[in-house]
Design a protein around this motif. Structure first.
Motif, PDB file in Angstrom:
ATOM      1  N   VAL A  60     -38.579   1.119  30.001  1.00 15.31           N
ATOM      2  CA  VAL A  60     -38.723   0.351  29.019  1.00 15.31           C
ATOM      3  C   VAL A  60     -37.056   0.219  28.131  1.00 15.31           C
ATOM      4  CG1 VAL A  60     -39.574  -0.283  26.628  1.00 15.31           C
ATOM      5  CG2 VAL A  60     -40.935   0.636  28.474  1.00 15.31           C
ATOM      6  N   LEU A  61     -36.792   1.151  28.005  1.00 13.65           N
ATOM      7  CA  LEU A  61     -35.409   1.130  27.191  1.00 13.65           C
ATOM      8  C   LEU A  61     -34.326   0.295  28.107  1.00 13.65           C
ATOM      9  CD1 LEU A  61     -34.801   4.815  25.901  1.00 13.65           C
ATOM     10  CD2 LEU A  61     -35.697   2.739  24.843  1.00 13.65           C
ATOM     11  N   ARG A  62     -34.228   0.412  29.356  1.00 18.92           N
ATOM     12  CA  ARG A  62     -33.197  -0.242  30.161  1.00 18.92           C
ATOM     13  C   ARG A  62     -33.517  -1.769  30.496  1.00 18.92           C
ATOM     14  NH1 ARG A  62     -32.847   5.316  31.832  1.00 18.92           N
ATOM     15  NH2 ARG A  62     -30.728   5.889  31.542  1.00 18.92           N
ATOM     16  N   SER A  63     -34.752  -2.229  29.999  1.00 17.38           N
ATOM     17  CA  SER A  63     -35.244  -3.657  30.749  1.00 17.38           C
ATOM     18  C   SER A  63     -34.732  -4.796  29.747  1.00 17.38           C
ATOM     19  CB  SER A  63     -36.813  -3.547  30.778  1.00 17.38           C
ATOM     20  OG  SER A  63     -37.381  -3.351  29.496  1.00 17.38           O
ATOM     21  N   GLY A  64     -34.064  -4.265  28.753  1.00 20.00           N
ATOM     22  CA  GLY A  64     -33.843  -5.401  27.923  1.00 20.00           C
ATOM     23  C   GLY A  64     -32.665  -6.267  28.446  1.00 20.00           C
ATOM     24  N   LEU A  97     -33.163  -6.267  19.321  1.00 23.95           N
ATOM     25  CA  LEU A  97     -33.954  -5.192  17.889  1.00 23.95           C
ATOM     26  C   LEU A  97     -35.276  -6.356  17.699  1.00 23.95           C
ATOM     27  CD1 LEU A  97     -30.738  -4.850  15.961  1.00 23.95           C
ATOM     28  CD2 LEU A  97     -32.442  -3.110  17.209  1.00 23.95           C
ATOM     29  N   GLY A  98     -35.414  -7.664  18.224  1.00 23.23           N
ATOM     30  CA  GLY A  98     -36.480  -8.141  18.141  1.00 23.23           C
ATOM     31  C   GLY A  98     -37.269  -8.550  19.062  1.00 23.23           C
ATOM     32  N   SER A  99     -37.289  -7.626  20.285  1.00 27.45           N
ATOM     33  CA  SER A  99     -37.763  -7.831  21.387  1.00 27.45           C
ATOM     34  C   SER A  99     -39.163  -7.093  21.600  1.00 27.45           C
ATOM     35  CB  SER A  99     -37.056  -7.554  22.426  1.00 27.45           C
ATOM     36  OG  SER A  99     -36.810  -5.975  22.636  1.00 27.45           O
ATOM     37  N   PRO A 100     -40.241  -7.542  22.424  1.00 26.79           N
ATOM     38  CA  PRO A 100     -41.325  -6.814  22.832  1.00 26.79           C
ATOM     39  C   PRO A 100     -40.968  -5.586  23.304  1.00 26.79           C
ATOM     40  CG  PRO A 100     -41.423  -8.956  23.557  1.00 26.79           C
ATOM     41  CD  PRO A 100     -40.072  -8.733  23.219  1.00 26.79           C
ATOM     42  N   LYS A 106     -41.085   1.960  20.810  1.00 26.06           N
ATOM     43  CA  LYS A 106     -41.687   2.417  19.591  1.00 26.06           C
ATOM     44  C   LYS A 106     -43.016   3.277  19.600  1.00 26.06           C
ATOM     45  CE  LYS A 106     -38.447   0.088  16.306  1.00 26.06           C
ATOM     46  NZ  LYS A 106     -38.532  -1.066  15.152  1.00 26.06           N
ATOM     47  N   LYS A 107     -43.881   2.179  20.159  1.00 27.30           N
ATOM     48  CA  LYS A 107     -45.313   2.654  20.323  1.00 27.30           C
ATOM     49  C   LYS A 107     -45.541   3.865  21.254  1.00 27.30           C
ATOM     50  CE  LYS A 107     -47.156  -1.812  19.851  1.00 27.30           C
ATOM     51  NZ  LYS A 107     -47.853  -2.932  20.750  1.00 27.30           N
ATOM     52  N   ILE A 108     -44.441   3.932  22.396  1.00 28.34           N
ATOM     53  CA  ILE A 108     -44.656   5.010  23.474  1.00 28.34           C
ATOM     54  C   ILE A 108     -44.195   6.219  22.393  1.00 28.34           C
ATOM     55  CG2 ILE A 108     -43.403   6.181  25.208  1.00 28.34           C
ATOM     56  CD1 ILE A 108     -43.372   3.088  26.553  1.00 28.34           C
ATOM     57  N   LEU A 109     -43.047   6.184  21.608  1.00 27.19           N
ATOM     58  CA  LEU A 109     -42.491   7.181  20.817  1.00 27.19           C
ATOM     59  C   LEU A 109     -43.261   7.732  19.817  1.00 27.19           C
ATOM     60  CD1 LEU A 109     -39.002   6.062  20.901  1.00 27.19           C
ATOM     61  CD2 LEU A 109     -39.633   8.412  21.847  1.00 27.19           C
ATOM     62  N   ALA A 110     -44.243   6.951  19.321  1.00 27.40           N
ATOM     63  CA  ALA A 110     -45.062   7.096  18.126  1.00 27.40           C
ATOM     64  C   ALA A 110     -46.308   7.991  18.345  1.00 27.40           C
ATOM     65  CB  ALA A 110     -45.531   5.796  17.448  1.00 27.40           C
ATOM     66  N   THR A 111     -46.536   7.701  19.704  1.00 29.37           N
ATOM     67  CA  THR A 111     -47.981   8.534  20.220  1.00 29.37           C
ATOM     68  C   THR A 111     -47.246   9.758  21.113  1.00 29.37           C
ATOM     69  OG1 THR A 111     -47.831   7.117  22.206  1.00 29.37           O
ATOM     70  CG2 THR A 111     -49.181   6.606  20.489  1.00 29.37           C
ATOM     71  N   ALA A 112     -46.069   9.983  21.253  1.00 32.20           N
ATOM     72  CA  ALA A 112     -45.504  11.167  21.973  1.00 32.20           C
ATOM     73  C   ALA A 112     -46.227  12.541  21.315  1.00 32.20           C
ATOM     74  CB  ALA A 112     -44.154  11.151  22.123  1.00 32.20           C
ATOM     75  N   GLN A 120     -37.944  11.220   9.011  1.00 34.90           N
ATOM     76  CA  GLN A 120     -37.672   9.749   9.463  1.00 34.90           C
ATOM     77  C   GLN A 120     -36.901   9.742  10.733  1.00 34.90           C
ATOM     78  OE1 GLN A 120     -38.767   7.032   7.706  1.00 34.90           O
ATOM     79  NE2 GLN A 120     -40.329   8.747   6.601  1.00 34.90           N
ATOM     80  N   VAL A 121     -37.098   8.504  11.328  1.00 33.91           N
ATOM     81  CA  VAL A 121     -36.050   8.009  12.312  1.00 33.91           C
ATOM     82  C   VAL A 121     -34.674   7.737  11.809  1.00 33.91           C
ATOM     83  CG1 VAL A 121     -35.717   6.295  14.193  1.00 33.91           C
ATOM     84  CG2 VAL A 121     -37.922   7.306  13.866  1.00 33.91           C
TER      85      VAL A 121
END
Length: 132
Positions: A60-64, A97-100, A106-112, A120-121
């Motif tokens: 996900v991080l590298r796909s932008g 920064l505005g991308s899906p 963020k969702k992956i990290l929030a549920t890690a 805080q981040v």
């Protein structure tokens, strides 16, 4: 030294400095960086490392678009999982920064597991100094 001599020296320095300043403010594309660190349990390095490798986070991080480089690190002394991105230019960073893709990360990290919600981040965005 007279006032006239000082004016000539200043004028000479401005003539050599202004082109450099103008280049820095030009519309040429400049690489940008984003550094973000997420709080994790500092006693769980092996578990966090295993989770990161098993998750889809790296893809996900590298796909932008415009992401030219991503590094992921873990600091067991402080308990931070960090990502350092290099973007081709400001437009690419703003787009990311505005991308899906970022929302997915963020969702992956929030549920890690082992994520520390009590802290805080931290995030830094700026110009990549590739000349250094």
């Amino acid at each position: 030294t007279t006032l006239f001599d000082l004016a000539i020296m200043l004028s000479s320095r401005l003539r050599t400095s202004l082109p450099k300043l103008a280049r820095g403010m030009a519309t040429e594309k400049r690489p940008m960086t984003r550094f973000v660190q997420y709080p994790f349990d500092k006693t769980k390095m092996a578990e966090v490392r295993e989770w990161v490798n098993a998750s889809d986070l790296k893809n996900v991080l590298r796909s932008g678009p415009g992401v030219s480089s991503v590094e992921v690190s873990f600091c067991p002394g402080e308990g931070w999982l960090a990502a350092r991105y290099i973007f081709d230019d400001l437009d690419d960073m703003v787009g990311f920064l505005g991308s899906p893709m970022l929302e997915d990360a963020k969702k992956i990290l929030a549920t890690a597991p082992h994520q520390d919600p009590s802290r805080q981040v931290h995030e830094f965005k700026g110009f990549h100094l590739n000349e250094v």
